[in-house]
Structures are given as C-alpha cells and as structure tokens.
Enzyme design. Sequence first.
Site, PDB file in Angstrom:
ATOM      1  CE  LYS A 112      -5.192  -1.067   1.603  1.00  0.00           C
ATOM      2  NZ  LYS A 112      -5.584  -2.283   2.273  1.00  0.00           N
ATOM      3  CE  LYS A 159       1.559   2.316   4.064  1.00  0.00           C
ATOM      4  NZ  LYS A 159       2.096   1.015   3.676  1.00  0.00           N
ATOM      5  CB  THR A 180      -0.890   0.023   1.253  1.00  0.00           C
ATOM      6  OG1 THR A 180      -1.655  -1.181   1.291  1.00  0.00           O
ATOM      7  CG2 THR A 180      -1.831   1.216   1.222  1.00  0.00           C
TER       8      THR A 180
END
Length: 288
Positions: free
Chosen positions: A160, A235, A85
Amino acid sequence: MKIGFIGLGNMGAPMAANLAKSHEVVGFDTIAAPAGLTLAQSAADAANDADVVITMLPNGEILRAVAAEIHPAMKAGAIHLDCSTVDVESARAVAAEAEAAGLSAIDAPVSGGIGGATNGTLTFMAGGPAAAFATVEPLFAIMGQKAVHCGPSGNGQAAKICNNMILGVTMIATCEAFALADKLGLDRQAMFDVVSTSSGASWSVNAYCPAPGIGPQSPSDNGYKPGFAAELMLKDLNLSQMAAEAADADTPMGQAARDLYAQFVENEGGSGKDFSAMLPRFEKRHRT
Ligand code: NAD
C-alpha cells in the site's frame, strides 16, 4: 460467518453495511453509530463471539491499543483482519501478538476510497498466513473487486505505501507539468491527448486528471472536493518515509513528495482538498 467490525467511520461503516447483507455483523466505534447495524458496548464485546474481527481505524497507535483489548476476548482460531492503513511495524507487531494469543492476523489495507467502500469495489492488498487469507477471501469478494496476497504479515501495508508513494510522486509531476504547459501556451486538452497516449501516461494523468474538464470525471471537476484528501496522501507518504528509514532505503522522490504535501496541507490551505489540488497550487506559483 460471525463478524465483529471495529471502526465505523467513512470507510468502515459502508464496508460493514455491505457485509451485513449476508453475514451476522456486530459493530463498535467510540463515536460513530451508523444506523441499521447491530452495535456492541465495547470493542471486546464486538469481538468475543466472532469468527473474524475486522478493524478499520485511523492509525497504528490506535490499532495496537484496540488489538490489545480484543485479542484476549477473541475465540481460539479466530482471525483479526485489519483493513486500516498503518505503519508496517505496527502491522507486524499486531500479527505477532495475535499469533501468540492463538489467533491469525491479516493486514489488508485498501485502495478505492469511500466510493469503493460503498459500492463494494475496493482493492485489498493482504499480508499474513495463506490459510487465513483463504478464509477471509469471501469477505474481500463482498467488500471489493480484487484481493492480492502479497506474502507474510506486514506485506499488505508495504504494498500500500509503495503504491501510494508512486501515486504522490506522479500526481505532483503531473500537476507541475500541466502548470508548465499552461505557461508555455499549450492547450490542456492537447496536453492530455498527447501525454495520456505517450510515455508520460500514468493513472494520475489518464484516470484522475487534475485539470478540470479534461479526461474522465475526477475531483478536479467538482472543485477538488475529495476523492482522496491531501491529508490522507500526506499520512501515507509519512508512512512510506518511516518505512524507508527503518529499511535503510534511499527514496529521494518519496521524501520530496512528502515535504511538498506537508507544506500544502499545513501551510497552503490544502487540508480538506483533494490531493490533485496540487495543480491550482502550481498555477499560482512562480520560479523561486
Ligand atoms: P475515519 O476517521 O472516518 O474512521 C475511523 C473511525 O475509527 C472513526 O469513526 C473513529 O471514531 C473510530 N475509532 C477511533 N478510535 C477508535 C477506537 N479506539 N475504538 C473504536 N473505534 C475507534 O477514517 P476512514 O476514512 O474511515 O479511514 C479508516 C482507515 O482507512 C484509515 O487508516 C485510512 O488511512 C484508511 N483509508 C481511507 C481511505 C479514504 O478515502 N477515507 C482510503 C483508503 C484507506
């Protein structure tokens, strides 16, 4: 297929182990050395003979550094499949560099966590050329249960972070509503029975209820041990805010969720806890 696998941490090691059951896999990690996997001496060594090189790394900066090392070593026509990611900009920069080097790149971050990586039930959201997506689809089928092609390079990362922005916001809303319901004297089971079948329903309520003992098994039933750690949610919320900044998008709820998870992780002991531990946080608080 010959596969190079770089980044053998919590996610990468079980993903590589699943691939190694039916493909030739050579792994590399600067620290981790999981047993049962053939390991190379460097990232370039793991990459040079591979048809597909998979990276599963902590962030975009490290991805860019590893990409700069492996792209010159990879054979013409090979595919760099990044499952980390990272920020959309890094994904697009790495893809452009791959193309310039005669390679293809797919960004395919995952949903499903360590359990999904171990059980081969991850969901992949992918960006990049359709032909390269088709080539790596059999690998997605081994490591996961679903892969969605979201469009050109970077779109996997875009999907995402938009998904996880919704998740962060709905988890906070769920936790503050359960804490309010407590203070109003509402039984938690009754609260769940109503909300999970009403317009307040969401994955956070129905599948991952933050109240211990309510709804399906979730990290709240295990002392809020992750699961999906609060710092990983932070994050992803930081990545969505970076993307919103770059795209000039107004995301006030995403920003508020980012700020709250930052406060939770950095100042309120939330680090190392599941992201649903927002509920005990709200329980202890009063109106300011
Ligand atoms: P991790 O920290 O356990 O693993 C990362 C690995 O990369 C480490 O073993 C580290 O030594 C290695 N590494 C770092 N720099 C390297 C380099 N230059 N060359 C080779 N190896 C290097 O992290 P993780 O939990 O496996 O997560 C990996 C990625 O997956 C992250 O981008 C994370 O956001 C994403 N992700 C994690 C989860 C989860 O539940 N853990 C869920 C979805 C997505």
